[in-house]
Design a protein around this motif. Structure first.
Motif, PDB file in Angstrom:
ATOM      1  N   ILE A 279       0.874  -1.180   0.000  1.00 39.81           N
ATOM      2  CA  ILE A 279       0.000   0.000   0.000  1.00 39.81           C
ATOM      3  C   ILE A 279       0.903   1.219   0.000  1.00 39.81           C
ATOM      4  CG2 ILE A 279      -1.800   1.255   1.260  1.00 39.81           C
ATOM      5  CD1 ILE A 279      -2.451  -1.401   2.675  1.00 39.81           C
ATOM      6  N   ASP A 280       0.821   2.059  -1.038  1.00 41.60           N
ATOM      7  CA  ASP A 280       1.717   3.203  -1.061  1.00 41.60           C
ATOM      8  C   ASP A 280       1.245   4.280  -0.076  1.00 41.60           C
ATOM      9  OD1 ASP A 280      -0.373   3.517  -3.230  1.00 41.60           O
ATOM     10  OD2 ASP A 280       0.395   5.560  -3.159  1.00 41.60           O
ATOM     11  N   ILE A 281       2.209   5.016   0.449  1.00 38.24           N
ATOM     12  CA  ILE A 281       1.923   6.062   1.429  1.00 38.24           C
ATOM     13  C   ILE A 281       1.597   7.352   0.695  1.00 38.24           C
ATOM     14  CG2 ILE A 281       2.880   7.414   3.333  1.00 38.24           C
ATOM     15  CD1 ILE A 281       4.709   4.981   3.897  1.00 38.24           C
ATOM     16  N   LYS A 282       0.384   7.848   0.906  1.00 36.20           N
ATOM     17  CA  LYS A 282      -0.056   9.066   0.217  1.00 36.20           C
ATOM     18  C   LYS A 282      -0.229  10.193   1.216  1.00 36.20           C
ATOM     19  CE  LYS A 282      -3.089   6.293  -2.811  1.00 36.20           C
ATOM     20  NZ  LYS A 282      -3.219   5.111  -1.951  1.00 36.20           N
ATOM     21  N   SER A 283       0.101  11.412   0.788  1.00 31.94           N
ATOM     22  CA  SER A 283      -0.294  12.585   1.558  1.00 31.94           C
ATOM     23  C   SER A 283      -1.678  12.996   1.079  1.00 31.94           C
ATOM     24  CB  SER A 283       0.699  13.732   1.354  1.00 31.94           C
ATOM     25  OG  SER A 283       0.613  14.236   0.039  1.00 31.94           O
ATOM     26  N   VAL A 284      -2.416  13.702   1.911  1.00 36.17           N
ATOM     27  CA  VAL A 284      -3.766  14.133   1.531  1.00 36.17           C
ATOM     28  C   VAL A 284      -3.712  15.020   0.287  1.00 36.17           C
ATOM     29  CG1 VAL A 284      -5.765  15.476   2.272  1.00 36.17           C
ATOM     30  CG2 VAL A 284      -4.638  13.929   3.883  1.00 36.17           C
ATOM     31  N   GLU A 285      -2.752  15.942   0.275  1.00 36.58           N
ATOM     32  CA  GLU A 285      -2.666  16.903  -0.832  1.00 36.58           C
ATOM     33  C   GLU A 285      -2.362  16.227  -2.159  1.00 36.58           C
ATOM     34  OE1 GLU A 285       0.034  20.773  -2.081  1.00 36.58           O
ATOM     35  OE2 GLU A 285      -0.446  20.453   0.033  1.00 36.58           O
ATOM     36  N   ASN A 286      -1.565  15.160  -2.132  1.00 37.36           N
ATOM     37  CA  ASN A 286      -1.157  14.493  -3.369  1.00 37.36           C
ATOM     38  C   ASN A 286      -1.958  13.225  -3.662  1.00 37.36           C
ATOM     39  OD1 ASN A 286       0.802  16.407  -3.937  1.00 37.36           O
ATOM     40  ND2 ASN A 286       2.415  15.309  -2.857  1.00 37.36           N
ATOM     41  N   TYR A 287      -3.036  13.038  -2.947  1.00 42.90           N
ATOM     42  CA  TYR A 287      -3.809  11.801  -3.084  1.00 42.90           C
ATOM     43  C   TYR A 287      -4.292  11.594  -4.532  1.00 42.90           C
ATOM     44  CZ  TYR A 287      -7.153   8.095  -2.137  1.00 42.90           C
ATOM     45  OH  TYR A 287      -7.818   6.898  -2.152  1.00 42.90           O
ATOM     46  N   LEU A 288      -4.820  12.658  -5.158  1.00 42.43           N
ATOM     47  CA  LEU A 288      -5.361  12.530  -6.514  1.00 42.43           C
ATOM     48  C   LEU A 288      -4.285  12.075  -7.492  1.00 42.43           C
ATOM     49  CD1 LEU A 288      -7.551  12.942  -8.676  1.00 42.43           C
ATOM     50  CD2 LEU A 288      -6.894  15.357  -8.767  1.00 42.43           C
ATOM     51  N   TYR A 289      -3.102  12.658  -7.401  1.00 42.35           N
ATOM     52  CA  TYR A 289      -2.028  12.345  -8.346  1.00 42.35           C
ATOM     53  C   TYR A 289      -1.507  10.924  -8.123  1.00 42.35           C
ATOM     54  CZ  TYR A 289      -2.385  17.366  -7.659  1.00 42.35           C
ATOM     55  OH  TYR A 289      -2.875  18.634  -7.480  1.00 42.35           O
ATOM     56  N   MET A 290      -1.369  10.529  -6.867  1.00 41.80           N
ATOM     57  CA  MET A 290      -0.896   9.182  -6.568  1.00 41.80           C
ATOM     58  C   MET A 290      -1.957   8.139  -6.936  1.00 41.80           C
ATOM     59  SD  MET A 290       1.970   7.918  -5.544  1.00 41.80           S
ATOM     60  CE  MET A 290       2.862   8.921  -4.356  1.00 41.80           C
ATOM     61  N   SER A 291      -3.209   8.485  -6.735  1.00 43.77           N
ATOM     62  CA  SER A 291      -4.293   7.574  -7.105  1.00 43.77           C
ATOM     63  C   SER A 291      -4.316   7.360  -8.619  1.00 43.77           C
ATOM     64  CB  SER A 291      -5.637   8.139  -6.634  1.00 43.77           C
ATOM     65  OG  SER A 291      -6.710   7.332  -7.067  1.00 43.77           O
ATOM     66  N   SER A 292      -4.111   8.432  -9.384  1.00 44.13           N
ATOM     67  CA  SER A 292      -4.078   8.324 -10.847  1.00 44.13           C
ATOM     68  C   SER A 292      -2.909   7.445 -11.299  1.00 44.13           C
ATOM     69  CB  SER A 292      -3.969   9.713 -11.479  1.00 44.13           C
ATOM     70  OG  SER A 292      -5.119  10.478 -11.196  1.00 44.13           O
ATOM     71  N   LEU A 293      -1.764   7.621 -10.652  1.00 39.95           N
ATOM     72  CA  LEU A 293      -0.609   6.774 -10.960  1.00 39.95           C
ATOM     73  C   LEU A 293      -0.922   5.315 -10.652  1.00 39.95           C
ATOM     74  CD1 LEU A 293       2.362   6.270 -11.666  1.00 39.95           C
ATOM     75  CD2 LEU A 293       2.948   6.919  -9.314  1.00 39.95           C
ATOM     76  N   ASN A 294      -1.545   5.054  -9.518  1.00 39.05           N
ATOM     77  CA  ASN A 294      -1.883   3.673  -9.144  1.00 39.05           C
ATOM     78  C   ASN A 294      -2.845   3.038 -10.137  1.00 39.05           C
ATOM     79  OD1 ASN A 294      -0.248   3.712  -6.895  1.00 39.05           O
ATOM     80  ND2 ASN A 294      -1.877   4.273  -5.486  1.00 39.05           N
ATOM     81  N   CYS A 295      -3.796   3.816 -10.625  1.00 40.11           N
ATOM     82  CA  CYS A 295      -4.723   3.290 -11.639  1.00 40.11           C
ATOM     83  C   CYS A 295      -3.963   2.878 -12.894  1.00 40.11           C
ATOM     84  CB  CYS A 295      -5.773   4.345 -11.992  1.00 40.11           C
ATOM     85  SG  CYS A 295      -7.050   4.548 -10.743  1.00 40.11           S
ATOM     86  N   GLY A 296      -2.985   3.699 -13.284  1.00 38.46           N
ATOM     87  CA  GLY A 296      -2.170   3.359 -14.443  1.00 38.46           C
ATOM     88  C   GLY A 296      -1.380   2.083 -14.221  1.00 38.46           C
TER      89      GLY A 296
ATOM     90  N   LEU B 190      -2.003  -0.410 -12.058  1.00 36.70           N
ATOM     91  CA  LEU B 190      -2.883  -1.586 -11.985  1.00 36.70           C
ATOM     92  C   LEU B 190      -3.396  -1.969 -13.373  1.00 36.70           C
ATOM     93  CD1 LEU B 190      -4.868  -0.729  -8.735  1.00 36.70           C
ATOM     94  CD2 LEU B 190      -3.157  -2.530  -9.038  1.00 36.70           C
ATOM     95  N   GLY B 191      -3.719  -0.963 -14.188  1.00 37.14           N
ATOM     96  CA  GLY B 191      -4.162  -1.242 -15.555  1.00 37.14           C
ATOM     97  C   GLY B 191      -3.077  -1.935 -16.362  1.00 37.14           C
ATOM     98  N   ALA B 192      -1.841  -1.457 -16.193  1.00 33.85           N
ATOM     99  CA  ALA B 192      -0.715  -2.055 -16.909  1.00 33.85           C
ATOM    100  C   ALA B 192      -0.478  -3.496 -16.467  1.00 33.85           C
ATOM    101  CB  ALA B 192       0.538  -1.212 -16.696  1.00 33.85           C
ATOM    102  N   LEU B 193      -0.606  -3.758 -15.166  1.00 31.67           N
ATOM    103  CA  LEU B 193      -0.416  -5.124 -14.664  1.00 31.67           C
ATOM    104  C   LEU B 193      -1.457  -6.077 -15.244  1.00 31.67           C
ATOM    105  CD1 LEU B 193       0.386  -4.413 -10.905  1.00 31.67           C
ATOM    106  CD2 LEU B 193       1.957  -5.341 -12.621  1.00 31.67           C
ATOM    107  N   ILE B 194      -2.701  -5.597 -15.340  1.00 24.33           N
ATOM    108  CA  ILE B 194      -3.749  -6.425 -15.945  1.00 24.33           C
ATOM    109  C   ILE B 194      -3.445  -6.684 -17.408  1.00 24.33           C
ATOM    110  CG2 ILE B 194      -6.195  -6.490 -16.584  1.00 24.33           C
ATOM    111  CD1 ILE B 194      -6.726  -4.873 -13.978  1.00 24.33           C
ATOM    112  N   ALA B 195      -3.001  -5.627 -18.122  1.00 27.21           N
ATOM    113  CA  ALA B 195      -2.667  -5.770 -19.543  1.00 27.21           C
ATOM    114  C   ALA B 195      -1.521  -6.757 -19.741  1.00 27.21           C
ATOM    115  CB  ALA B 195      -2.297  -4.403 -20.127  1.00 27.21           C
ATOM    116  N   MET B 196      -0.521  -6.700 -18.872  1.00 27.38           N
ATOM    117  CA  MET B 196       0.599  -7.645 -18.959  1.00 27.38           C
ATOM    118  C   MET B 196       0.131  -9.076 -18.723  1.00 27.38           C
ATOM    119  SD  MET B 196       3.629  -5.638 -16.897  1.00 27.38           S
ATOM    120  CE  MET B 196       4.517  -4.259 -17.616  1.00 27.38           C
ATOM    121  N   ASP B 197      -0.766  -9.233 -17.746  1.00 30.90           N
ATOM    122  CA  ASP B 197      -1.278 -10.564 -17.428  1.00 30.90           C
ATOM    123  C   ASP B 197      -2.076 -11.143 -18.587  1.00 30.90           C
ATOM    124  OD1 ASP B 197      -1.554 -12.640 -15.329  1.00 30.90           O
ATOM    125  OD2 ASP B 197      -3.697 -12.171 -15.500  1.00 30.90           O
ATOM    126  N   MET B 198      -2.659 -10.239 -19.395  1.00 23.67           N
ATOM    127  CA  MET B 198      -3.450 -10.673 -20.551  1.00 23.67           C
ATOM    128  C   MET B 198      -2.615 -10.737 -21.823  1.00 23.67           C
ATOM    129  SD  MET B 198      -6.994  -8.565 -19.791  1.00 23.67           S
ATOM    130  CE  MET B 198      -7.912  -9.363 -21.117  1.00 23.67           C
TER     131      MET B 198
END
Length: 204
Positions: free
Chosen positions: A127-144, A146-154
């Motif tokens: 679980i990555d450590i996020k600050s409140v202020e940077n939550y949106l940017y870190m969340s967007s990175l995490n979505c990318g 996780l999406g890449a990991l799924i694509a690799m698995d497929m």
């Protein structure tokens, strides 16, 4: 390591993971003892959970990407979102071009995909450590990621995997259009504010 709310962390506990400030500056390296002063500084940066290493949990958690690489990627995403949501002195939205950031973003995504390709069989337990202020940017990175990991698995090819990664990063860029006083509001949203968050493009 174990993930602990900062209010339950005692002085001289051992930090289990490197952390950065809201501006991307190194706050403390993994393995350092947490003094009262450092804990207060961490709180000032709106980081409220940390990994610590102690007698209850001294096992290592496998990271998908190095903290420094994650931090660099987050800062580029932050610049892109701030450019898209730029407001003038009167608070009027005056979005700037994000084109100048795309070369840096493409390069960092290539770096991350290279690291992920060597770790795609590692269990996803970090679980990555996020600050409140940077939550949106870190969340967007995490979505990318996780999406890449799924694509690799497929077994998607590299270009498709990278495009999915970028789509994950940009899926929430509309949030950058929301005025900061609303996005960071700590009280209940009004009906209009809720609609602005759901469909920010309709209010500009």
């Amino acid at each position: 390591m174990r993930f602990v709310p900062i209010e339950h962390i005692k002085e001289n506990s051992i930090l289990g993971d490197t952390i950065y400030s809201v501006d991307g500056v190194l706050l403390a390296n993994e393995g350092i003892k947490l003094t009262a002063r450092l804990l207060n500084k961490i709180k000032e940066n709106q980081i409220f959970t940390l990994y610590i290493t102690d007698e209850h949990s001294n096992s290592k958690i496998n990271r998908l990407i190095h903290p420094n690489l994650r931090n660099k990627a987050m800062l580029i995403i932050k610049e892109i979102f701030l450019a898209a949501g730029y407001r003038d002195a009167n608070g009027q939205l005056k979005s700037k071009s994000i084109y100048e950031y795309m070369s840096s973003l493409n390069s960092i995504v290539d770096e991350i995909l290279l690291e992920l390709s060597s770790k795609k069989n590692i269990p996803l337990e970090y679980i990555d450590i996020k600050s409140v202020e940077n939550y949106l940017y870190m969340s967007s990175l995490n979505c990318g990621i996780l999406g890449a990991l799924i694509a690799m698995d497929m077994d998607y090819n590299y270009e498709m995997t990278k495009n999915i990664f970028l789509a994950g990063i940009f899926h929430d860029i509309g949030m950058a259009l929301i005025p900061p006083d609303i996005f960071q509001k700590k009280t209940e949203f009004t009906t209009e504010e809720k609609m602005m968050i759901i469909n920010p493009q309709d209010f500009h």
